[in-house]
Design an enzyme around this catalytic site. Sequence first.
Site, PDB file in Angstrom:
ATOM      1  N   HIS A 270     -13.096  76.472  78.316  1.00  0.00           N
ATOM      2  CA  HIS A 270     -13.081  75.265  79.381  1.00  0.00           C
ATOM      3  C   HIS A 270     -13.963  75.843  80.610  1.00  0.00           C
ATOM      4  O   HIS A 270     -15.066  76.030  80.632  1.00  0.00           O
ATOM      5  CB  HIS A 270     -11.443  74.990  79.759  1.00  0.00           C
ATOM      6  CG  HIS A 270     -11.473  73.519  80.532  1.00  0.00           C
ATOM      7  ND1 HIS A 270     -12.664  72.645  80.646  1.00  0.00           N
ATOM      8  CD2 HIS A 270     -10.224  72.904  81.136  1.00  0.00           C
ATOM      9  CE1 HIS A 270     -12.058  71.752  81.361  1.00  0.00           C
ATOM     10  NE2 HIS A 270     -10.885  71.981  81.732  1.00  0.00           N
ATOM     11  N   HIS A 309     -19.826  70.423  73.210  1.00  0.00           N
ATOM     12  CA  HIS A 309     -18.962  69.494  74.003  1.00  0.00           C
ATOM     13  C   HIS A 309     -18.172  68.614  73.174  1.00  0.00           C
ATOM     14  O   HIS A 309     -18.668  68.214  72.439  1.00  0.00           O
ATOM     15  CB  HIS A 309     -19.695  68.793  75.202  1.00  0.00           C
ATOM     16  CG  HIS A 309     -18.812  68.399  76.162  1.00  0.00           C
ATOM     17  ND1 HIS A 309     -17.796  67.224  76.180  1.00  0.00           N
ATOM     18  CD2 HIS A 309     -18.642  68.942  77.626  1.00  0.00           C
ATOM     19  CE1 HIS A 309     -17.169  67.197  77.483  1.00  0.00           C
ATOM     20  NE2 HIS A 309     -17.545  68.117  78.105  1.00  0.00           N
ATOM     21  N   ASP A 365     -22.044  73.957  82.085  1.00  0.00           N
ATOM     22  CA  ASP A 365     -21.916  75.353  82.461  1.00  0.00           C
ATOM     23  C   ASP A 365     -23.031  76.283  81.968  1.00  0.00           C
ATOM     24  O   ASP A 365     -22.984  77.291  82.551  1.00  0.00           O
ATOM     25  CB  ASP A 365     -20.602  76.044  81.682  1.00  0.00           C
ATOM     26  CG  ASP A 365     -19.450  75.375  82.202  1.00  0.00           C
ATOM     27  OD1 ASP A 365     -19.171  75.344  83.512  1.00  0.00           O
ATOM     28  OD2 ASP A 365     -18.492  75.123  81.372  1.00  0.00           O
TER      29      ASP A 365
HETATM   30  N1  ACO Z   1     -22.267  77.588  69.467  1.00  0.00           N
HETATM   31  C1  ACO Z   1     -22.268  77.684  68.037  1.00  0.00           C
HETATM   32  N2  ACO Z   1     -21.776  76.635  67.232  1.00  0.00           N
HETATM   33  C2  ACO Z   1     -20.884  75.977  68.188  1.00  0.00           C
HETATM   34  C3  ACO Z   1     -20.787  75.831  69.327  1.00  0.00           C
HETATM   35  C4  ACO Z   1     -21.523  76.527  70.075  1.00  0.00           C
HETATM   36  N3  ACO Z   1     -21.469  76.794  71.582  1.00  0.00           N
HETATM   37  N4  ACO Z   1     -20.078  74.784  69.779  1.00  0.00           N
HETATM   38  C5  ACO Z   1     -19.874  73.978  68.639  1.00  0.00           C
HETATM   39  N5  ACO Z   1     -20.341  74.821  67.622  1.00  0.00           N
HETATM   40  C6  ACO Z   1     -20.293  74.284  66.423  1.00  0.00           C
HETATM   41  C7  ACO Z   1     -18.837  74.842  65.546  1.00  0.00           C
HETATM   42  O1  ACO Z   1     -18.897  76.001  64.878  1.00  0.00           O
HETATM   43  C8  ACO Z   1     -18.574  73.696  64.700  1.00  0.00           C
HETATM   44  O2  ACO Z   1     -19.278  73.891  63.361  1.00  0.00           O
HETATM   45  P1  ACO Z   1     -18.905  73.636  61.872  1.00  0.00           P
HETATM   46  O3  ACO Z   1     -18.685  72.119  61.871  1.00  0.00           O
HETATM   47  O4  ACO Z   1     -19.893  74.164  60.994  1.00  0.00           O
HETATM   48  O5  ACO Z   1     -17.562  74.418  61.712  1.00  0.00           O
HETATM   49  C9  ACO Z   1     -19.396  72.342  65.276  1.00  0.00           C
HETATM   50  O6  ACO Z   1     -20.366  72.781  65.990  1.00  0.00           O
HETATM   51  C10 ACO Z   1     -18.447  71.486  65.972  1.00  0.00           C
HETATM   52  O7  ACO Z   1     -17.702  72.413  66.794  1.00  0.00           O
HETATM   53  P2  ACO Z   1     -16.279  72.135  67.234  1.00  0.00           P
HETATM   54  O8  ACO Z   1     -15.795  73.523  67.522  1.00  0.00           O
HETATM   55  O9  ACO Z   1     -15.466  71.406  66.270  1.00  0.00           O
HETATM   56  O10 ACO Z   1     -16.279  71.285  68.629  1.00  0.00           O
HETATM   57  P3  ACO Z   1     -15.094  71.055  69.506  1.00  0.00           P
HETATM   58  O11 ACO Z   1     -15.288  69.488  69.985  1.00  0.00           O
HETATM   59  O12 ACO Z   1     -13.592  71.470  68.984  1.00  0.00           O
HETATM   60  O13 ACO Z   1     -15.322  72.043  70.680  1.00  0.00           O
HETATM   61  C11 ACO Z   1     -16.497  73.295  72.709  1.00  0.00           C
HETATM   62  C12 ACO Z   1     -16.098  71.915  72.041  1.00  0.00           C
HETATM   63  C13 ACO Z   1     -14.821  73.925  72.730  1.00  0.00           C
HETATM   64  C14 ACO Z   1     -17.027  73.000  74.153  1.00  0.00           C
HETATM   65  C15 ACO Z   1     -17.236  74.023  71.840  1.00  0.00           C
HETATM   66  O14 ACO Z   1     -18.577  73.110  71.452  1.00  0.00           O
HETATM   67  C16 ACO Z   1     -17.616  75.475  72.322  1.00  0.00           C
HETATM   68  O15 ACO Z   1     -16.695  76.328  72.160  1.00  0.00           O
HETATM   69  N6  ACO Z   1     -18.587  75.819  73.222  1.00  0.00           N
HETATM   70  C17 ACO Z   1     -18.605  76.904  73.830  1.00  0.00           C
HETATM   71  C18 ACO Z   1     -17.775  76.978  75.021  1.00  0.00           C
HETATM   72  C19 ACO Z   1     -18.358  76.021  76.145  1.00  0.00           C
HETATM   73  O16 ACO Z   1     -19.425  76.031  76.608  1.00  0.00           O
HETATM   74  N7  ACO Z   1     -17.416  75.352  76.860  1.00  0.00           N
HETATM   75  C20 ACO Z   1     -17.553  74.642  78.014  1.00  0.00           C
HETATM   76  C21 ACO Z   1     -17.226  73.048  77.673  1.00  0.00           C
HETATM   77  S1  ACO Z   1     -17.432  72.046  78.713  1.00  0.00           S
HETATM   78  C22 ACO Z   1     -16.677  72.182  79.993  1.00  0.00           C
HETATM   79  O17 ACO Z   1     -15.394  72.660  79.862  1.00  0.00           O
HETATM   80  C23 ACO Z   1     -16.832  71.944  81.298  1.00  0.00           C
END
Ligand code: ACO
Length: 430
Positions: A270, A309, A365
């Site tokens: 987050h 996201h 971010d």
């Molecule tokens: N890098 C690589 N792969 C990713 C990323 C990433 N940043 N984000 C998502 N994916 C992939 C996942 O592995 C998943 O792949 P799969 O379907 O083959 O297993 C797919 O994309 C879907 O991702 P989920 O994790 O299911 O998406 P979710 O909605 O649960 O997570 C989150 C969202 C937590 C923001 C995620 O994208 C992430 O971890 N990003 C990196 C951390 C980040 O930047 N957080 C800031 C969010 S914005 C904020 O809080 C202000």
Amino acid sequence: MSTEPQVEGTLSVTDSRTGQTYEFPITDGTVRATDLRQIKTSDDDFGLMTYDPAFMNTASCRSAITYLDGDAGVLRYRGYPIEQLAAKSTFLEVAWLLIHGELPTAKELEGFEKQIVDRMVVQAEVGESIKAFARNAHPMGILEAGFGHLSTLYPEAKQVESGPERMEAIINTIAKMPTIGAMAFRHNQGKDIVAPDPSLDYSTNILKMFFGADYEVDPRLVRALDILLILHADHEQNCSTSAVRAVGSSQVDTYSAVNAGIAALYGPLHGGANEAVLVMLREIGSADNVSDFMDKVKSREALLMGFGHRVYKNYDPRATIIKGACDDVFEVTGVNPLLEVAVALEATALADDFFIQRKLYPNVDFYSGLIYEALGIPTEMFTVMFAIGRAPGWVAQWLEMIQDKDQKISRPRQIYIGSGERDYVEVSAR
Ligand code: ACO
């Protein structure tokens, strides 16, 4: 626009276990999860529940504060597009808008700004307790402690049913978040605390409290900071705001409810992501190493921090604005060499099937950390900056929740998957 739920149609459901058909009203594009409890196999059946472990498809409230369309990349506070607010408004005007629902008049804004800067000062005992922390204590941990401390200093904030007490706590939260953050920062640096100056505006005060009363403030940097705070001010039912609402639903005081938000924001998925982005950019080091890093991401050895996201499946509109603000800041501070790495990462990711198929775009971010770094703010303070920006959103959402007649204590159900009843075994017999 009516704020009462409008019935748009009905949903007919037939339960194959009993052959019985039920009809449920559809309002606001949703069915009420509690309506499903009518679906039972027998009189003593609890009734059908929904299973939604990460709230992927559950509306936890009806809210009039922030509109977000993740597919189209649209974000509006109280109906006003984020692009217009970032271009024309100020952080405290946006704070008022989020809390009260309308833009303030000139007089209201002037009064609010004065109230906030007057309240930025924090009791000396909070400063004393911060001195007990290790020099390298994470400032988010100190911020949590600071808000715990505020909760004890304002016992009247327990009167959450009182309008005036609610407003006192709301103003204190926005006013004191940066001061406690600055105290944590100065403590980490082994420097004395700098008191806020009520003759200065909010964002100038932040920079002075961080860098010292003698710090020469460039108005372009103050404006960039104000824009960053506006962009972070609210984002509907994100993890930290949901935490504030859930904890606040117990009718605990505002400072304790906000503390739940601070704790949630601390997490790397987050608010901690902007810190993680800078760590990642430093590790990559140069644009030449981007391709190797991308291989690691695709083989699941790393996450591309600042990408993806839960709601945006398009470019995060805040990322676009921040990318623009980078130029203004770097004009004053000189270009951050990590910008080149970030730009190369973004271009590579946006052209790569792995990211295209999963609709992964830069989020807020991805670039914000570069600006904070250019302002001289160290990485471990980035999440504190996010908390300062998010404070108006937390309190506006808390206020809406506490006044919502549908609201009860937040208490999800579970599907029990543990052992059936069994007899206790004495330790000697195990
Ligand atoms: N890098 C690589 N792969 C990713 C990323 C990433 N940043 N984000 C998502 N994916 C992939 C996942 O592995 C998943 O792949 P799969 O379907 O083959 O297993 C797919 O994309 C879907 O991702 P989920 O994790 O299911 O998406 P979710 O909605 O649960 O997570 C989150 C969202 C937590 C923001 C995620 O994208 C992430 O971890 N990003 C990196 C951390 C980040 O930047 N957080 C800031 C969010 S914005 C904020 O809080 C202000």
